[in-house]
Design a protein around this motif. Structure first.
Motif, mmCIF file in Angstrom:
data_model
loop_
_atom_site.group_PDB
_atom_site.id
_atom_site.type_symbol
_atom_site.label_atom_id
_atom_site.label_comp_id
_atom_site.label_asym_id
_atom_site.label_seq_id
_atom_site.Cartn_x
_atom_site.Cartn_y
_atom_site.Cartn_z
ATOM 1 N N GLU C 56 -9.358 -1.131 4.683
ATOM 2 C CA GLU C 56 -9.230 -2.313 3.831
ATOM 3 C C GLU C 56 -9.449 -3.563 4.674
ATOM 4 O O GLU C 56 -9.164 -3.573 5.865
ATOM 5 C CB GLU C 56 -7.819 -2.337 3.223
ATOM 6 N N TYR C 58 -9.786 -8.211 4.440
ATOM 7 C CA TYR C 58 -9.466 -9.444 3.713
ATOM 8 C C TYR C 58 -10.791 -10.218 3.627
ATOM 9 O O TYR C 58 -11.159 -10.916 4.577
ATOM 10 C CB TYR C 58 -8.404 -10.215 4.498
ATOM 11 N N ALA C 125 -8.332 -8.994 13.892
ATOM 12 C CA ALA C 125 -9.196 -8.941 12.696
ATOM 13 C C ALA C 125 -8.434 -8.280 11.548
ATOM 14 O O ALA C 125 -7.912 -7.163 11.706
ATOM 15 C CB ALA C 125 -10.476 -8.178 13.008
ATOM 16 N N LEU C 127 -7.926 -5.989 9.231
ATOM 17 C CA LEU C 127 -8.452 -4.689 8.826
ATOM 18 C C LEU C 127 -7.288 -3.713 8.872
ATOM 19 O O LEU C 127 -6.465 -3.781 9.799
ATOM 20 C CB LEU C 127 -9.546 -4.223 9.791
ATOM 21 N N TRP C 128 -7.218 -2.838 7.889
ATOM 22 C CA TRP C 128 -6.087 -1.906 7.822
ATOM 23 C C TRP C 128 -6.578 -0.522 7.454
ATOM 24 O O TRP C 128 -7.333 -0.352 6.494
ATOM 25 C CB TRP C 128 -5.075 -2.374 6.770
ATOM 26 N N TRP C 139 -0.440 4.683 5.670
ATOM 27 C CA TRP C 139 -0.990 3.531 6.376
ATOM 28 C C TRP C 139 -0.779 3.718 7.872
ATOM 29 O O TRP C 139 0.302 4.116 8.308
ATOM 30 C CB TRP C 139 -0.279 2.244 5.929
ATOM 31 N N LYS D 6 -1.756 -14.107 -1.472
ATOM 32 C CA LYS D 6 -2.348 -12.764 -1.409
ATOM 33 C C LYS D 6 -1.529 -11.847 -0.512
ATOM 34 O O LYS D 6 -0.952 -12.289 0.488
ATOM 35 C CB LYS D 6 -3.790 -12.855 -0.868
ATOM 36 N N PHE D 8 -1.737 -7.816 1.385
ATOM 37 C CA PHE D 8 -2.694 -6.777 1.748
ATOM 38 C C PHE D 8 -2.006 -5.499 2.248
ATOM 39 O O PHE D 8 -0.867 -5.549 2.743
ATOM 40 C CB PHE D 8 -3.650 -7.270 2.844
ATOM 41 N N ALA D 9 -2.741 -4.408 2.106
ATOM 42 C CA ALA D 9 -2.404 -3.119 2.719
ATOM 43 C C ALA D 9 -1.001 -2.655 2.310
ATOM 44 O O ALA D 9 -0.665 -2.707 1.124
ATOM 45 C CB ALA D 9 -2.578 -3.212 4.232
ATOM 46 N N SER D 10 -0.192 -2.198 3.270
ATOM 47 C CA SER D 10 1.095 -1.600 2.900
ATOM 48 C C SER D 10 2.017 -2.611 2.227
ATOM 49 O O SER D 10 2.849 -2.240 1.389
ATOM 50 C CB SER D 10 1.781 -0.995 4.133
ATOM 51 N N ARG D 12 1.090 -5.002 0.149
ATOM 52 C CA ARG D 12 0.662 -5.055 -1.260
ATOM 53 C C ARG D 12 1.184 -3.833 -2.011
ATOM 54 O O ARG D 12 1.717 -3.942 -3.123
ATOM 55 C CB ARG D 12 -0.866 -5.101 -1.347
ATOM 56 N N ASP D 13 1.069 -2.667 -1.372
ATOM 57 C CA ASP D 13 1.554 -1.450 -2.038
ATOM 58 C C ASP D 13 3.053 -1.548 -2.321
ATOM 59 O O ASP D 13 3.524 -1.153 -3.383
ATOM 60 C CB ASP D 13 1.287 -0.221 -1.158
ATOM 61 N N ALA D 50 -1.385 -16.147 6.991
ATOM 62 C CA ALA D 50 -2.600 -16.945 7.121
ATOM 63 C C ALA D 50 -2.643 -17.979 6.003
ATOM 64 O O ALA D 50 -2.104 -17.763 4.916
ATOM 65 C CB ALA D 50 -3.834 -16.047 7.044
ATOM 66 N N ALA D 69 -1.730 -16.028 2.748
ATOM 67 C CA ALA D 69 -1.762 -14.564 2.773
ATOM 68 C C ALA D 69 -0.657 -14.004 3.657
ATOM 69 O O ALA D 69 -0.318 -14.580 4.700
ATOM 70 C CB ALA D 69 -3.122 -14.078 3.268
ATOM 71 N N PHE D 71 0.427 -10.214 5.398
ATOM 72 C CA PHE D 71 -0.048 -8.846 5.601
ATOM 73 C C PHE D 71 0.570 -8.219 6.840
ATOM 74 O O PHE D 71 1.036 -8.928 7.742
ATOM 75 C CB PHE D 71 -1.573 -8.783 5.639
ATOM 76 N N PRO D 73 0.738 -5.800 10.424
ATOM 77 C CA PRO D 73 -0.108 -5.784 11.627
ATOM 78 C C PRO D 73 -1.442 -5.113 11.334
ATOM 79 O O PRO D 73 -1.502 -4.139 10.570
ATOM 80 C CB PRO D 73 0.723 -4.962 12.619
ATOM 81 N N VAL D 74 -2.502 -5.630 11.931
ATOM 82 C CA VAL D 74 -3.843 -5.133 11.637
ATOM 83 C C VAL D 74 -4.127 -3.871 12.447
ATOM 84 O O VAL D 74 -3.578 -3.667 13.534
ATOM 85 C CB VAL D 74 -4.900 -6.217 11.903
#
Lengths: 77, 148, 148, 77
Positions: C56, C58, C125, C127-128, C139, D6, D8-10, D12-13, D50, D69, D71, D73-74
């Motif tokens: 995933e 952004y 970056a 990205l997940w 995850w 927004k 994201f990822a876990s 958001r879930d 962000a 946003a 989210f 950790p990437v």
């Protein structure tokens, strides 16, 4: 004993030949091979030495049939 | 593992693609990291325009020393595969000189081994460059030391 | 310079070959060093068999952060060019995830910038990864820190 | 002012939605955006934040129309 001697790159150019064949008595070292062939020219600084395709110290003993090489610092890559 | 000297121009990316196609059969799913270094002939060196280059080697010893440094890398890091190709003979600017590729599970060892191999090659593999300049030619006297 | 996200499988070596063909026109004779990193999906992670993965991102921020890290690398080192590609979407084991390539005159800066870029990418970056296991999915919680 | 939020990822879930629209008064920070939307849930540890596609501190002020946003950790690369 027979020793096969090789020179490479700028050292070969300076000596004017790619190698020598040395007939020597036993007990010689790598340094002794150079001295026997070039009695009036000390080994140039930074010269690398090998025996039978592996790097060798100047003090390493050479044996019948060995290939002894002298060459300048390497510049590949 | 493949370690070869090449006396004709070669394409590092084509060689890699061909090697990778075979490697994928053996190691599919195992390698997470590939670190690659390609050395290419520049048209300037130490301030002088370089028109061509001859790479001399010590047949037998060069191949053996390359083999030993790859074996040393496999001793030091958990690597999956390695490819080392090096040109000898007459080169022109922009010709590839050397290709080193290392495959491993994780990136740390791929980077470390790739860097180790190029530094070892530059300091230990019996290879010598003679550059053709605009007038005359000269032996390259020494490689740069391993940079930080 | 090329920085792109890809939502379909891509071939790092084919992409490199295509990019290199154009780059050779611009930079022939200037680059002595190319450092490349390819990250590939493994079929095992943290002890579990991994059957698939979804990456995933952004939209907008991911591209911007990749652009910023490449600009930072050009600020830090004398680089000639860079190529960064990263997958998003659904991946299978052995699929390429990321390609980073850096061209420079000498090897020290190519290696340093390539390593910098993968570490920056992994830590910054957006990205997940979500892994599909034999049963269920999870995850990935964090990337490994920059190794030595 | 209108703030676009927004997830994201876990994260958001866990929240069960990809974002929120927040109508807030001026002077809000990134941390304040979270608190206004999730009064009973503290921001999860290690959450990254962000504003308008750049990383931002929790103390950064947000303005009309900003995209904020949150989210985990990437994990790319």
């Amino acid at each position: 004993m027979a020793i096969h001697v090789k020179y490479f790159a700028s050292l070969r150019d300076r000596l004017g030949r790619a190698g020598d064949e040395l007939e020597a008595s036993a007990g010689l070292t790598v340094a002794g091979v150079w001295a026997a062939l070039h009695p009036d020219a000390p080994l140039p600084p930074n010269t690398l030495t090998a025996v039978n395709l592996d790097y060798a110290e100047l003090t390493q003993a050479v044996r019948e049939g060995d290939e002894v090489a002298f060459f300048p610092p390497v510049t590949g890559g | 593992m493949r370690i070869e000297l090449r006396d004709q121009p070669f394409s590092p990316l084509a060689e890699l693609a061909e090697y990778q196609a075979e490697l994928e059969q053996r190691l599919s799913g195992q390698y997470g990291a590939t670190a690659i270094f390609i050395g290419t002939m520049r048209d300037i060196n130490e301030g002088a325009a370089v028109r061509g280059m001859t790479l001399e080697h010590y047949p037998g010893m060069t191949e053996r020393q390359l083999q030993r440094m790859v074996e040393a890398a496999f001793q030091e890091w958990p690597l999956l595969d390695a490819l080392v190709l090096h040109r000898v003979g007459a080169l022109q600017p922009n010709d590839p000189i050397v290709l080193i590729a290392v495959w491993s599970a994780h990136r740390a060892e791929a980077f470390a081994a790739c860097r180790f191999l190029i530094e070892e090659l530059k300091s230990k593999a019996p290879l010598w460059k003679r550059e053709t300049l605009t007038s005359g030619s000269r032996w390259v006297e020494h490689n740069t030391a391993a940079p930080d």
